[in-house]
Design an enzyme around this catalytic site. Structure first.
Site, PDB file in Angstrom:
ATOM      1  N   PRO A   2       0.842  -1.208   0.000  1.00 40.16           N
ATOM      2  CA  PRO A   2       0.000   0.000   0.000  1.00 40.16           C
ATOM      3  C   PRO A   2       0.875   1.256   0.000  1.00 40.16           C
ATOM      4  O   PRO A   2       1.796   1.384   0.797  1.00 40.16           O
ATOM      5  CB  PRO A   2      -0.777  -0.108   1.314  1.00 40.16           C
ATOM      6  CG  PRO A   2      -0.648  -1.532   1.746  1.00 40.16           C
ATOM      7  CD  PRO A   2       0.647  -2.022   1.192  1.00 40.16           C
ATOM      8  N   GLU A   3       0.594   2.157  -0.926  1.00 35.50           N
ATOM      9  CA  GLU A   3       1.317   3.427  -0.990  1.00 35.50           C
ATOM     10  C   GLU A   3       0.455   4.510  -0.338  1.00 35.50           C
ATOM     11  O   GLU A   3      -0.673   4.247   0.065  1.00 35.50           O
ATOM     12  CB  GLU A   3       1.609   3.777  -2.457  1.00 35.50           C
ATOM     13  CG  GLU A   3       2.558   2.799  -3.143  1.00 35.50           C
ATOM     14  CD  GLU A   3       3.999   2.971  -2.685  1.00 35.50           C
ATOM     15  OE1 GLU A   3       4.294   3.951  -1.966  1.00 35.50           O
ATOM     16  OE2 GLU A   3       4.833   2.121  -3.033  1.00 35.50           O
ATOM     17  N   HIS A  90      -5.764 -14.683   8.755  1.00 36.91           N
ATOM     18  CA  HIS A  90      -4.900 -13.489   8.788  1.00 36.91           C
ATOM     19  C   HIS A  90      -5.578 -12.237   9.349  1.00 36.91           C
ATOM     20  O   HIS A  90      -5.027 -11.159   9.248  1.00 36.91           O
ATOM     21  CB  HIS A  90      -4.311 -13.169   7.404  1.00 36.91           C
ATOM     22  CG  HIS A  90      -3.664 -14.349   6.750  1.00 36.91           C
ATOM     23  ND1 HIS A  90      -2.613 -15.025   7.325  1.00 36.91           N
ATOM     24  CD2 HIS A  90      -3.909 -14.967   5.568  1.00 36.91           C
ATOM     25  CE1 HIS A  90      -2.260 -16.024   6.519  1.00 36.91           C
ATOM     26  NE2 HIS A  90      -3.021 -16.008   5.455  1.00 36.91           N
ATOM     27  N   ARG A 109       1.190 -11.181   5.420  1.00 31.57           N
ATOM     28  CA  ARG A 109       2.647 -11.224   5.546  1.00 31.57           C
ATOM     29  C   ARG A 109       3.151 -10.677   6.882  1.00 31.57           C
ATOM     30  O   ARG A 109       4.336 -10.755   7.172  1.00 31.57           O
ATOM     31  CB  ARG A 109       3.285 -10.470   4.371  1.00 31.57           C
ATOM     32  CG  ARG A 109       2.902 -11.134   3.034  1.00 31.57           C
ATOM     33  CD  ARG A 109       3.616 -10.517   1.871  1.00 31.57           C
ATOM     34  NE  ARG A 109       5.058 -10.660   1.970  1.00 31.57           N
ATOM     35  CZ  ARG A 109       5.918 -10.159   1.092  1.00 31.57           C
ATOM     36  NH1 ARG A 109       5.463  -9.481   0.061  1.00 31.57           N
ATOM     37  NH2 ARG A 109       7.204 -10.325   1.240  1.00 31.57           N
TER      38      ARG A 109
END
Ligand SMILES: [Zn+2]
Length: 270
Positions: A2-3, A90, A109
């Site tokens: 994500p930016e 998750h 992750r």
């Protein structure tokens, strides 16, 4: 990853559903994120969530007791769902509100983070050294010009350095340099103020456009099937190495610069 635009859109997506509500509980199902989630995050229980702010790629959840600092890492996604919505794989963090809704962090992750501070969050070690926000008046050509004098480093790595300005990720650096007609390897200190004017304008435009496009997906943040992914953007150079320049029709060149894919036009960028 994500930016800044995705993080800003996440902020806009969750804020209306959680701001002003009392936090009843913080459930940490897996504390093994980028840094272990500290026990102190439970201090926010019982107080109101006042506001959701953003600094660089950090979401700042301001509460009566202090600030929760949340980072999405490489793969983190947020959504707001009723507390009894079954968890999926998750889902590591759940912040519950008196409204019956909860904020969930899903992060396969586990490079995301959740921290807490009672002190001035701007002085937190993760935030204190950051450059200005790109979409504020503090980021302008005068600033960038002054900061770049005597700098021999390539302009692309210079504008991607969080100490100079935050949030100019690889895609946005490639696109803004193309629009401004600046070669990505040109020394930052050898660029005129007039060219910095153009570069700053295009950095702001590129980021603002990405946020605007992401804004169309806001309602997805409250759907059980997950928050939106990346926004499809009209990219002129990024991911188009070897393809035709949209301006002059010459093939675009792709190189590695600072280990990041860099695509530019040898004719249009000097
Ligand atoms: Zn060209």
């Amino acid at each position: 990853m994500p930016e800044l635009p995705e993080v800003e859109v996440s902020r806009m997506g969750i804020a209306p559903h959680i701001e002003g509500h009392k936090i009843t509980r913080v459930n940490v199902y897996d504390a093994r994120l980028r840094w272990p989630v500290p026990e102190q995050v439970h201090q926010v229980e019982g107080g109101d969530l006042i506001r959701v702010k953003r600094r660089a790629k950090y979401l700042l959840l301001e509460t009566e007791q202090g600030v929760l600092i949340l980072h999405l890492g490489m793969s983190g996604k947020l959504r707001v769902v009723p507390i009894d919505t079954p968890r999926v794989k998750h889902d590591h963090i759940q912040i519950e509100f008196s409204s019956g809704q909860c904020l969930r962090l899903n992060d396969p992750r586990r490079f995301g983070a959740l921290l807490f501070t009672e002190d001035n969050v701007d002085e937190h070690k993760l935030l204190a050294m950051l450059g200005p926000e790109p979409l504020t008046e503090y980021f302008n050509a005068d600033y960038l010009f002054e900061r770049s004098r005597d700098k021999k480093q390539p302009i692309k790595t210079f504008i991607m350095d969080n100490h100079q300005v935050v949030g100019v990720g690889n895609i946005y650096a490639n696109e803004a340099l193309f629009k401004a007609g600046i070669h990505p390897k040109r020394a930052a200190g050898a660029i005129s103020k007039a060219r910095y004017e153009r570069l700053v304008m295009y950095i702001k435009e590129t980021l603002a456009e990405a946020i605007k496009q992401g804004g169309t997906t806001l309602r997805d943040f409250t759907r059980a099937d997950g928050s939106p992914g990346y926004f499809a953007q009209k990219l002129q150079v990024y991911g188009r190495g070897g393809k035709m320049c949209m301006r002059c029709k010459k093939p675009l060149r792709e190189i590695r610069l600072g280990q990041r894919s860099t695509v530019y036009c040898t004719q249009c960028q000097r």
